[in-house]
Scaffold this active site. Structure first.
Site, PDB file in Angstrom:
ATOM      1  N   ASP A 159       0.854  -1.187   0.000  1.00 43.87           N
ATOM      2  CA  ASP A 159       0.000   0.000   0.000  1.00 43.87           C
ATOM      3  C   ASP A 159       0.892   1.240   0.000  1.00 43.87           C
ATOM      4  OD1 ASP A 159      -2.146   1.673   0.160  1.00 43.87           O
ATOM      5  OD2 ASP A 159      -2.679   1.192   2.230  1.00 43.87           O
ATOM      6  N   ASP A 173      -2.762   2.422  -6.134  1.00 49.46           N
ATOM      7  CA  ASP A 173      -1.708   2.453  -5.116  1.00 49.46           C
ATOM      8  C   ASP A 173      -1.712   1.245  -4.187  1.00 49.46           C
ATOM      9  OD1 ASP A 173      -4.110   3.092  -3.909  1.00 49.46           O
ATOM     10  OD2 ASP A 173      -3.243   4.588  -2.564  1.00 49.46           O
ATOM     11  N   GLU A 174      -2.329   0.159  -4.598  1.00 51.88           N
ATOM     12  CA  GLU A 174      -2.505  -0.957  -3.663  1.00 51.88           C
ATOM     13  C   GLU A 174      -2.601  -2.266  -4.433  1.00 51.88           C
ATOM     14  OE1 GLU A 174      -5.700  -2.029  -0.078  1.00 51.88           O
ATOM     15  OE2 GLU A 174      -6.078  -0.395  -1.487  1.00 51.88           O
TER      16      GLU A 174
END
Length: 363
Positions: A10, A105-106
């Site tokens: 993350d 983003d993960e």
């Protein structure tokens, strides 16, 4: 007993981090990516100096400015963030092809079969973090665990720029003290409901490895329906979901925060119909029109309550959307409407299979 090795990665305050990297003058001041001071909107993300003032993602911009009047607001650039995300995802795939992106983003990585770093998921996660920082100038937090649920929880334990590992032998002790509000899917209202029933920690629902009582199962099922089964499993640290490379998109939608609140249904319908061309375009681009299963209308009211009304439907029908809007409109409780959205849901193109047992070595 063999265990999978799952890493959840993350990025730390991703949009804001990209802007701070590109402009070092922004690094130590409260910064948020979101609506401008003169327009309505919500915060997409913010850096840690802003969070110290209580600013959070998804917070209305006016509330963020109330908490931090000197907050620097930026519109941001989605094209730039997508490009950086692609760079990061390519780094992940150097270690394994089993990558399940959740957003820009993960991502989850299944490194069970990776032979690098003596097959240690912990060492692999540490090297990914070093590589991302060296090649992008950005930090990423990582969680390592035997399943997706625990890996996601772990990645938040040492944020920002941290690594947290939950080895198989530590699962029971970890979930015993885990607050139920940390379980994905347990929002504020669900947490409050659980607390009223006397459930605050995972141990309050079920001890790891023990059978839940018939009475407790009935109580949870009565209050939480099908989500009760997930609560029971997660409370014991159980999550059989595989890392899916071909993760299906189950819905698409479009929504608009209105320049001014409205209290007229006819005006609301006109605003909703203006969203249709964008939704039709996204449906065509998705290539999933044949899998369309339901449509829905979302409203957010001036008191920030929100509601969604949906129904089974196999085509994008403006008349049916108008009917759903009228139903949602009845829930206003005399409040005006500040946001209107329409959304589509798809049926699955394939049947999900449970993962097969996998061999494990060093965790």
């Amino acid at each position: 007993m063999s265990h999978r090795k799952i890493i959840h990665l993350d990025m730390d305050c991703f949009f804001a981090a990209v802007e701070m990297r590109d402009n070092p003058a922004l690094r130590h001041i409260p910064l948020a990516i979101g609506g401008s001071r003169s327009e309505r909107g919500v915060i997409a993300t913010c850096n840690y100096p802003a969070r110290a003032f209580g600013v959070r993602s998804a917070m209305p911009t006016h509330e963020a400015l109330k908490r931090c009047p000197h907050l620097t607001l930026m519109r941001g650039s989605m094209d730039k963030y997508k490009a950086v995300s692609q760079q990061i995802q390519s780094i992940f795939r150097r270690y394994t092809e089993h990558v399940e992106p959740l957003s820009l983003d993960e991502a989850y990585l299944d490194v069970t079969d990776c032979k690098q770093f003596k097959a240690s998921a912990t060492l692999i996660a540490a090297d990914i973090r070093r590589t991302v920082l060296a090649e992008t100038g950005l930090t990423v937090s990582a969680g390592v665990a035997p399943n997706k649920f625990l890996a996601k929880i772990a990645s938040d334990e040492q944020k920002p720029d941290g690594l947290f590992v939950i080895p198989p032998e530590a699962i029971n002790d970890f979930v015993l003290q885990l607050a139920l509000r940390k379980i994905p899917g347990v929002g504020v209202k669900t947490a409050e409901k659980l607390a009223k029933l006397g459930f605050h920690f995972c141990r309050d629902i079920c001890q790891p490895g023990e059978e839940i009582s018939t009475e407790r199962l009935a109580l949870l099922s009565r209050h939480f329906g099908s989500f009760a089964a997930t609560l029971i499993k997660r409370s014991q640290g159980i999550d059989e979901r595989p890392v899916r490379q071909d993760r299906e998109r189950k819905s698409i939608g479009v929504e608009q925060t209105l320049p001014n609140d409205i209290a007229d249904l006819e005006q609301a319908e006109q605003e909703m119909l203006q969203l249709l061309p964008t939704l039709e375009q996204r449906l065509a681009q998705s290539g999933k029109a044949a899998l369309l299963q339901k449509i829905g209308v979302k409203l957010k009211f001036s008191d920030f309550r929100q509601t969604t009304v949906e129904t089974q439907c196999h085509r994008l029908d403006p008349r049916l959307l108008a009917q759903l809007l009228a139903q949602a409109w009845q829930r206003r409780q005399e409040h005006s409407v500040r946001l209107i959205g329409i959304q589509l849901g798809f049926k699955s193109a394939c049947h999900e299979q449970l993962p097969l047992p996998l061999e494990g070595t060093t965790f």
